[in-house]
Design a protein around this motif. Structure first.
Motif, PDB file in Angstrom:
ATOM      1  N   ALA A 267     -50.523  66.239  55.855  1.00 13.51           N
ATOM      2  CA  ALA A 267     -49.097  65.990  56.101  1.00 13.51           C
ATOM      3  C   ALA A 267     -48.214  66.193  54.873  1.00 13.51           C
ATOM      4  CB  ALA A 267     -48.905  64.590  56.688  1.00 13.51           C
ATOM      5  N   PRO A 268     -48.544  65.607  53.703  1.00 14.45           N
ATOM      6  CA  PRO A 268     -47.671  65.852  52.548  1.00 14.45           C
ATOM      7  C   PRO A 268     -47.588  67.330  52.181  1.00 14.45           C
ATOM      8  CG  PRO A 268     -49.231  64.074  52.090  1.00 14.45           C
ATOM      9  CD  PRO A 268     -49.678  64.717  53.361  1.00 14.45           C
ATOM     10  N   TYR A 269     -48.695  68.032  52.342  1.00 12.21           N
ATOM     11  CA  TYR A 269     -48.761  69.453  51.998  1.00 12.21           C
ATOM     12  C   TYR A 269     -47.861  70.271  52.927  1.00 12.21           C
ATOM     13  CZ  TYR A 269     -51.192  73.608  50.178  1.00 12.21           C
ATOM     14  OH  TYR A 269     -51.509  74.793  49.568  1.00 12.21           O
ATOM     15  N   ALA A 270     -48.073  70.129  54.225  1.00 12.46           N
ATOM     16  CA  ALA A 270     -47.291  70.904  55.189  1.00 12.46           C
ATOM     17  C   ALA A 270     -45.817  70.539  55.135  1.00 12.46           C
ATOM     18  CB  ALA A 270     -47.838  70.685  56.599  1.00 12.46           C
ATOM     19  N   ASN A 271     -45.510  69.247  55.018  1.00 11.71           N
ATOM     20  CA  ASN A 271     -44.119  68.826  54.979  1.00 11.71           C
ATOM     21  C   ASN A 271     -43.385  69.392  53.766  1.00 11.71           C
ATOM     22  OD1 ASN A 271     -44.591  67.350  57.274  1.00 11.71           O
ATOM     23  ND2 ASN A 271     -44.716  65.369  56.230  1.00 11.71           N
ATOM     24  N   SER A 272     -44.061  69.398  52.625  1.00 14.29           N
ATOM     25  CA  SER A 272     -43.421  69.909  51.413  1.00 14.29           C
ATOM     26  C   SER A 272     -43.091  71.386  51.534  1.00 14.29           C
ATOM     27  CB  SER A 272     -44.334  69.683  50.197  1.00 14.29           C
ATOM     28  OG  SER A 272     -44.409  68.314  49.884  1.00 14.29           O
ATOM     29  N   TYR A 273     -44.030  72.152  52.056  1.00 17.08           N
ATOM     30  CA  TYR A 273     -43.763  73.584  52.171  1.00 17.08           C
ATOM     31  C   TYR A 273     -42.776  73.892  53.290  1.00 17.08           C
ATOM     32  CZ  TYR A 273     -47.174  74.399  48.579  1.00 17.08           C
ATOM     33  OH  TYR A 273     -47.833  74.397  47.374  1.00 17.08           O
ATOM     34  N   GLN A 274     -42.656  72.996  54.252  1.00 16.33           N
ATOM     35  CA  GLN A 274     -41.600  73.124  55.243  1.00 16.33           C
ATOM     36  C   GLN A 274     -40.238  72.997  54.563  1.00 16.33           C
ATOM     37  OE1 GLN A 274     -41.096  69.886  58.129  1.00 16.33           O
ATOM     38  NE2 GLN A 274     -41.197  71.408  59.766  1.00 16.33           N
ATOM     39  N   VAL A 275     -40.096  71.999  53.703  1.00 15.07           N
ATOM     40  CA  VAL A 275     -38.852  71.824  52.950  1.00 15.07           C
ATOM     41  C   VAL A 275     -38.611  73.033  52.043  1.00 15.07           C
ATOM     42  CG1 VAL A 275     -37.716  70.426  51.162  1.00 15.07           C
ATOM     43  CG2 VAL A 275     -38.942  69.301  53.038  1.00 15.07           C
ATOM     44  N   ILE A 276     -39.652  73.481  51.370  1.00 14.11           N
ATOM     45  CA  ILE A 276     -39.524  74.623  50.464  1.00 14.11           C
ATOM     46  C   ILE A 276     -39.101  75.880  51.217  1.00 14.11           C
ATOM     47  CG2 ILE A 276     -40.853  76.195  48.985  1.00 14.11           C
ATOM     48  CD1 ILE A 276     -42.460  73.624  48.130  1.00 14.11           C
ATOM     49  N   ARG A 277     -39.679  76.096  52.386  1.00 14.11           N
ATOM     50  CA  ARG A 277     -39.307  77.265  53.181  1.00 14.11           C
ATOM     51  C   ARG A 277     -37.829  77.199  53.580  1.00 14.11           C
ATOM     52  NH1 ARG A 277     -42.487  80.998  55.802  1.00 14.11           N
ATOM     53  NH2 ARG A 277     -44.380  79.750  55.543  1.00 14.11           N
ATOM     54  N   SER A 278     -37.375  76.034  53.979  1.00 12.18           N
ATOM     55  CA  SER A 278     -35.967  75.873  54.338  1.00 12.18           C
ATOM     56  C   SER A 278     -35.061  76.071  53.124  1.00 12.18           C
ATOM     57  CB  SER A 278     -35.727  74.494  54.949  1.00 12.18           C
ATOM     58  OG  SER A 278     -36.426  74.355  56.166  1.00 12.18           O
ATOM     59  N   ALA A 279     -35.490  75.554  51.957  1.00 10.49           N
ATOM     60  CA  ALA A 279     -34.708  75.763  50.736  1.00 10.49           C
ATOM     61  C   ALA A 279     -34.589  77.247  50.418  1.00 10.49           C
ATOM     62  CB  ALA A 279     -35.354  75.014  49.570  1.00 10.49           C
ATOM     63  N   ASN A 280     -35.679  77.971  50.564  1.00  9.39           N
ATOM     64  CA  ASN A 280     -35.647  79.413  50.321  1.00  9.39           C
ATOM     65  C   ASN A 280     -34.696  80.112  51.282  1.00  9.39           C
ATOM     66  OD1 ASN A 280     -37.540  79.086  48.304  1.00  9.39           O
ATOM     67  ND2 ASN A 280     -39.270  79.780  49.537  1.00  9.39           N
ATOM     68  N   THR A 281     -34.703  79.677  52.539  1.00  6.86           N
ATOM     69  CA  THR A 281     -33.812  80.268  53.537  1.00  6.86           C
ATOM     70  C   THR A 281     -32.354  80.029  53.164  1.00  6.86           C
ATOM     71  OG1 THR A 281     -35.452  79.959  55.277  1.00  6.86           O
ATOM     72  CG2 THR A 281     -33.182  80.263  55.983  1.00  6.86           C
ATOM     73  N   ALA A 282     -32.043  78.798  52.746  1.00  5.12           N
ATOM     74  CA  ALA A 282     -30.671  78.486  52.343  1.00  5.12           C
ATOM     75  C   ALA A 282     -30.254  79.317  51.134  1.00  5.12           C
ATOM     76  CB  ALA A 282     -30.540  76.993  52.050  1.00  5.12           C
ATOM     77  N   LEU A 283     -31.145  79.445  50.165  1.00  3.53           N
ATOM     78  CA  LEU A 283     -30.820  80.225  48.965  1.00  3.53           C
ATOM     79  C   LEU A 283     -30.589  81.695  49.313  1.00  3.53           C
ATOM     80  CD1 LEU A 283     -33.323  78.592  46.460  1.00  3.53           C
ATOM     81  CD2 LEU A 283     -30.828  78.499  46.324  1.00  3.53           C
TER      82      LEU A 283
ATOM     83  N   LEU B 211     -34.429  78.139  67.399  1.00  2.00           N
ATOM     84  CA  LEU B 211     -34.118  79.559  67.317  1.00  2.00           C
ATOM     85  C   LEU B 211     -34.978  80.236  66.281  1.00  2.00           C
ATOM     86  CD1 LEU B 211     -30.219  79.318  67.427  1.00  2.00           C
ATOM     87  CD2 LEU B 211     -31.779  79.731  69.326  1.00  2.00           C
ATOM     88  N   ALA B 212     -35.495  81.403  66.600  1.00  2.00           N
ATOM     89  CA  ALA B 212     -36.372  82.120  65.672  1.00  2.00           C
ATOM     90  C   ALA B 212     -35.646  82.496  64.408  1.00  2.00           C
ATOM     91  CB  ALA B 212     -36.932  83.365  66.363  1.00  2.00           C
ATOM     92  N   ALA B 213     -34.329  82.726  64.494  1.00  2.00           N
ATOM     93  CA  ALA B 213     -33.579  83.187  63.325  1.00  2.00           C
ATOM     94  C   ALA B 213     -33.486  82.140  62.242  1.00  2.00           C
ATOM     95  CB  ALA B 213     -32.180  83.612  63.744  1.00  2.00           C
ATOM     96  N   CYS B 214     -33.651  80.854  62.588  1.00  2.00           N
ATOM     97  CA  CYS B 214     -33.554  79.812  61.565  1.00  2.00           C
ATOM     98  C   CYS B 214     -34.586  78.736  61.825  1.00  2.00           C
ATOM     99  CB  CYS B 214     -32.147  79.219  61.487  1.00  2.00           C
ATOM    100  SG  CYS B 214     -31.449  78.764  63.066  1.00  2.00           S
ATOM    101  N   LYS B 215     -35.784  79.171  62.158  1.00  2.00           N
ATOM    102  CA  LYS B 215     -36.869  78.257  62.489  1.00  2.00           C
ATOM    103  C   LYS B 215     -37.244  77.415  61.285  1.00  2.00           C
ATOM    104  CE  LYS B 215     -41.479  78.363  64.579  1.00  2.00           C
ATOM    105  NZ  LYS B 215     -42.564  79.243  65.010  1.00  2.00           N
ATOM    106  N   LEU B 216     -37.375  76.101  61.502  1.00  2.00           N
ATOM    107  CA  LEU B 216     -37.663  75.189  60.398  1.00  2.00           C
ATOM    108  C   LEU B 216     -39.068  74.606  60.469  1.00  2.00           C
ATOM    109  CD1 LEU B 216     -34.309  73.199  60.294  1.00  2.00           C
ATOM    110  CD2 LEU B 216     -34.934  75.219  58.974  1.00  2.00           C
ATOM    111  N   ASP B 217     -39.814  74.870  61.552  1.00  2.00           N
ATOM    112  CA  ASP B 217     -41.141  74.258  61.663  1.00  2.00           C
ATOM    113  C   ASP B 217     -42.162  75.083  60.889  1.00  2.00           C
ATOM    114  OD1 ASP B 217     -40.903  76.342  63.578  1.00  2.00           O
ATOM    115  OD2 ASP B 217     -42.753  75.628  64.518  1.00  2.00           O
TER     116      ASP B 217
END
Length: 429
Positions: free
Chosen positions: A102-118, A20-26
């Motif tokens: 991979a480490p770069y993209a994966n980390s910012y994927q996690v960071i983006r999700s953390a920002n969304t949760a916050l 879903l675009a509203a909570c996209k994690l990729d």
């Protein structure tokens, strides 16, 4: 039973949420333009929190690989991709390789999700304890993602967004430590019972939130040279409790997949050979009794791994003896040698543990072997090599202890990924 069902419901929502675009994690590129991620319900916030943890758990392989192959822990096998072999040998290495991106993209994927949760906790009513738990978890995982980045790349942005500017290591570490202290503050006034309720709703069942926050504070205060703070944080960690990433079926431990399903890597025989006589730790990590498997290059001698050799084996976010060795190193570097020597001896002579961790079972050293800063640092470097094998920390250890006490890594850092250089005009590539 109700809380377990709710956790399962949130996991299902998290899986559905990915589409879903509203909570996209990729994430294609962390600093390319993208739409804002927005969640507007409590289930949505919890789903993103669960999904963020899954993103991090599945990234462990990409965090471990640069350190393990770039130092003296792993060798490549004949089926390994050429980019992995080049990371191991240092020859013809290219910043377009997935091992770089991979480490770069994966980390910012996690960071983006953390920002969304916050952001979600600012607009969605979750209740006091759940809000605190989500915020602490999001900040913890954002800090851990940045913490891996600062070990792998010389400069990185501290957040995502178009044109993000890579920051020096000191500034990134400051951000990591600020996030961790905020996470600690978030749950500081929350009761254990209320935290247990949050954990059942949205925290991985193997993760001890309080212990992990303090363990990461100890790790990164040490890296930042704040030794008193590192000691204080390590002292707050309950060493009788592990905090682990879990891989229930049908998922599998990424290192097991890498070493046994894909057959890309194995433990270097030199890791086993360099151990002190009688040290039990190499056999905890590597199948020392097995025959060597063919390596590439052919002159490398590679053994199968023993640890992480089963598909659903958990991965620890830290090991208890890391905390003891953090304190020993911090005490040594502040010239408190007797206290440091006692901790080194404790790690060295340990013969059993209530949790799953390696034990050395070595005889105690005479006092004269641990009576100077140089001797202590040498022994701490040794213990870290064998206690913390393939935990992703060896590369950073080479920077603190120097090549004479560790090894000369293939590269000082990985370059920024080519995709980042192409998209971000502020990357400095």
């Amino acid at each position: 039973m109700t809380t377990l069902l709710h956790f399962g419901r949130v996991v299902t929502i998290a899986a559905a949420c990915i589409g879903l675009a509203a909570c996209k994690l990729d994430l294609t590129n962390p600093n390319a333009p993208s739409s804002e991620q927005v969640v507007t319900s409590s289930d949505g916030v919890l789903a993103v929190t669960v999904g963020m943890q899954s993103q991090f758990a599945q990234s462990i392989e990409d965090y471990i690989v640069p350190s393990a192959l770039g130092t003296d822990e792993w060798g490549t096998r004949t089926r390994a991709l050429i980019s992995w072999i080049m990371l191991f040998t240092g020859e013809n290495f290219d910043q377009s390789f997935v091992t770089v991106s991979a480490p770069y993209a994966n980390s910012y994927q996690v960071i983006r999700s953390a920002n969304t949760a916050l952001r979600g906790t600012e607009s969605v009513q979750l209740g006091t304890a759940t809000t605190a738990g989500v915020r602490a978890t999001a900040r913890l995982f954002k800090a851990m993602a940045l913490g891996w980045l600062v070990q792998i790349y010389e400069k990185v942005p501290v957040d995502v967004g178009p044109g993000a500017i890579p920051k020096e290591r000191g500034e990134v570490l400051d951000t990591v430590l600020t996030l961790l202290e905020q996470a600690r503050s978030d749950i500081g006034g929350v009761s254990a019972a209320d935290l247990a309720t949050f954990r059942a709703r949205a925290l991985g069942p193997g993760i001890d939130l309080t212990n992990t926050i303090n363990a990461m504070l100890a790790r990164y205060y040490l890296m930042d040279g704040q030794y008193d703070a590192a000691i204080a944080a390590a002292n707050r960690v309950n060493l009788g409790v592990l905090s682990v990433l879990q891989y229930p079926a049908p998922t599998r431990n990424p290192i097991e997949n890498l070493a046994f399903q894909l057959e890309y890597v194995g433990g270097l025989q030199s890791f086993v050979n360099a151990a002190q006589p009688g040290d039990r730790q190499p056999a905890y990590w590597v199948n020392t009794a097995a025959a060597a498997v063919p390596g590439n290059p052919s002159d490398s001698v590679v053994k199968p791994l023993k640890k992480y050799s089963t598909p659903n084996e958990p991965f620890p976010l830290y090991l208890p003896d890391e905390m003891k060795l953090i304190k020993a190193e911090a005490l040594t570097r502040t010239n408190q040698l007797a206290a440091a020597a006692a901790l080194v001896s404790e790690v060295r002579t340990q013969t059993s543990s209530a949790v799953d961790e390696p034990v050395a079972g070595l005889p105690a050293l005479p006092a004269s072997a641990l009576d100077t800063q140089a001797k202590l640092l040498a022994e701490i470097a040794y213990e870290r090599r064998y206690e913390l094998y393939m935990q992703g920390l060896r590369w950073e250890d080479t920077r603190r202890f120097g090549a004479a006490l560790t090894t000369t890594p293939t590269f000082p850092f990985l370059p920024l990924p080519l995709t980042e250089c192409q998209v971000n005009p502020n990357s400095g590539c």
